[in-house]
Design a protein around this motif. Structure first.
Motif, PDB file in Angstrom:
ATOM      1  N   HIS A 210      -8.932  -9.609  -5.546  1.00  0.00           N
ATOM      2  CA  HIS A 210      -9.604  -9.427  -4.049  1.00  0.00           C
ATOM      3  C   HIS A 210      -9.080 -10.110  -2.954  1.00  0.00           C
ATOM      4  O   HIS A 210      -8.255 -11.120  -3.419  1.00  0.00           O
ATOM      5  CB  HIS A 210     -11.120  -9.691  -4.522  1.00  0.00           C
ATOM      6  N   ARG A 211      -9.339  -9.868  -1.802  1.00  0.00           N
ATOM      7  CA  ARG A 211      -8.856 -10.441  -0.920  1.00  0.00           C
ATOM      8  C   ARG A 211      -8.982 -11.896  -0.458  1.00  0.00           C
ATOM      9  O   ARG A 211      -8.171 -12.830   0.129  1.00  0.00           O
ATOM     10  CB  ARG A 211      -9.387  -9.587   0.662  1.00  0.00           C
ATOM     11  N   GLN A 212     -10.057 -12.646  -1.218  1.00  0.00           N
ATOM     12  CA  GLN A 212     -10.364 -13.920  -1.281  1.00  0.00           C
ATOM     13  C   GLN A 212      -9.768 -14.748  -2.336  1.00  0.00           C
ATOM     14  O   GLN A 212      -9.796 -15.911  -2.200  1.00  0.00           O
ATOM     15  CB  GLN A 212     -11.899 -14.220  -1.159  1.00  0.00           C
ATOM     16  N   HIS A 213      -9.165 -13.964  -3.347  1.00  0.00           N
ATOM     17  CA  HIS A 213      -8.428 -14.654  -4.480  1.00  0.00           C
ATOM     18  C   HIS A 213      -7.416 -15.489  -4.021  1.00  0.00           C
ATOM     19  O   HIS A 213      -6.640 -15.300  -3.167  1.00  0.00           O
ATOM     20  CB  HIS A 213      -8.095 -13.509  -5.363  1.00  0.00           C
ATOM     21  N   ALA A 214      -7.381 -16.798  -4.679  1.00  0.00           N
ATOM     22  CA  ALA A 214      -6.269 -17.891  -4.161  1.00  0.00           C
ATOM     23  C   ALA A 214      -5.000 -17.217  -4.609  1.00  0.00           C
ATOM     24  O   ALA A 214      -4.026 -17.828  -3.812  1.00  0.00           O
ATOM     25  CB  ALA A 214      -6.554 -19.063  -5.238  1.00  0.00           C
ATOM     26  N   ARG A 216      -3.816 -14.072  -3.986  1.00  0.00           N
ATOM     27  CA  ARG A 216      -3.512 -13.042  -3.322  1.00  0.00           C
ATOM     28  C   ARG A 216      -2.439 -13.177  -2.132  1.00  0.00           C
ATOM     29  O   ARG A 216      -2.809 -14.241  -1.487  1.00  0.00           O
ATOM     30  CB  ARG A 216      -4.906 -12.361  -2.733  1.00  0.00           C
ATOM     31  N   ASP A 218       0.155 -10.837   1.020  1.00  0.00           N
ATOM     32  CA  ASP A 218       0.095  -9.550   1.693  1.00  0.00           C
ATOM     33  C   ASP A 218       0.804  -8.536   1.098  1.00  0.00           C
ATOM     34  O   ASP A 218       1.936  -8.219   1.526  1.00  0.00           O
ATOM     35  CB  ASP A 218       0.696  -9.836   3.001  1.00  0.00           C
TER      36      ASP A 218
END
Length: 303
Positions: A210-214, A216, A218
């Protein structure tokens, strides 16, 4: 397109700029993160450059190609669909398969829409070992009302022959203490499977990034390192070589840097190459400081 990735040098003081101008080697070192020997990150198109890769030189192909669903990768690489996508997939697979050693194997990520056609094609050329289902752990938050919500990816696992390399021990999942105690009868004493853990099976429940995953970065379809590292450890021998025809943000390269495998990857998007280089450089630094164990976020089995 550039033959090799070359990231622009960040701006510095006039003195730094002058020094870099006098010593081109220093300029390169400043501009690019260090990638370890044996890791090749190529800003090239696999389909046009594959002839430069020797046949029977690869232990493992790990491919996460465009799915043909119209994702935005900063180019038109995922704009094919239907028969055009299937023909394109068959084309690059025909080029990739000869690169495998007789003991080699291939994992391919795909979507359920095209998995039957892709797997049928591969079964005519390789031995199918598994179909793995990646459960992305997508939360229930509405969605379609005309069919069941799709929350998985399909992964095909194929091998050149029945003598393919496979090492289960590095990817076993440890039993929790309660389960080990329940199985501590005389009958099970000294059993390897009890001490080292169980087979991950063919349904892998690992959360999507998910977007907040450490972890992750772009990239729209980045795969979790835990999944990719499991494939590398199980299907590529130590010191072996992994090919990724569609490198993306470099997750397979990171797994190889962490686990001391050689790697060659192709990616046509220069921005993704920059991300891959940063990630591999960081992973290699960590790996040089300590022995890296495989990721294992999957919960232990409780029977």
């Amino acid at each position: 397109m550039r033959d090799e990735f070359d990231e622009p040098q960040p701006a510095g003081t006039e003195a730094e700029t002058a020094e870099a101008t006098r010593t081109p080697e220093l300029a390169s070192a400043v501009a690019l993160p260090v990638v370890p020997a044996g890791i090749q990150l190529l800003n090239r198109d696999f389909l046009t450059d594959v002839a430069n890769l020797p046949d029977a030189s690869i232990d493992l192909i790990l491919a996460d190609p465009p799915y043909g669903l119209g994702k935005d990768y900063g180019n038109d690489s995922d704009m094919r669909s239907g028969e055009d996508f299937i023909a394109w997939t068959r084309g690059w697979l025909e080029l990739a398969i000869p690169k495998l050693k007789p003991s080699g194997s291939l994992y391919i990520f795909c979507t359920w829409q095209y998995a039957p056609e892709i797997f049928s094609f591969l079964k005519m050329r390789l031995t199918m070992v598994n179909e793995i289902i990646w459960d992305r752990r997508v939360p229930s938050m509405g969605g379609t009302t005309r069919r069941f919500t799709s929350v998985h990816d399909n992964i095909g696992f194929f091998a050149v022959s029945k003598d393919y390399y496979f090492d289960l021990d590095p990817v076993r999942i440890p039993y929790d203490a309660v389960t080990k105690k329940a199985r501590s009868r005389k009958l099970f004493e000294g059993s390897k499977w009890l001490e080292l853990g169980y087979n991950p099976k063919d349904v892998w429940s690992v959360s999507r990034l998910h977007r907040q995953h450490a972890e992750r970065v772009d990239h729209p379809t980045q795969k979790p390192l835990e999944i990719v590292e499991r494939m590398v450890l199980a299907s590529c021998p130590p010191g072996g070589r992994v090919l990724d025809p569609f490198m993306g943000s470099g997750t397979t390269a990171v797994a190889c840097a962490r686990q001391k495998r050689e790697f060659v990857g192709y990616e046509i998007n220069e921005s993704y190459c920059a991300i891959a280089r940063e990630r591999v450089s960081a992973a290699a630094q960590v790996a040089s400081d300590k022995t890296v164990a495989p990721l294992a976020s999957e919960a232990a089995e409780t029977e």
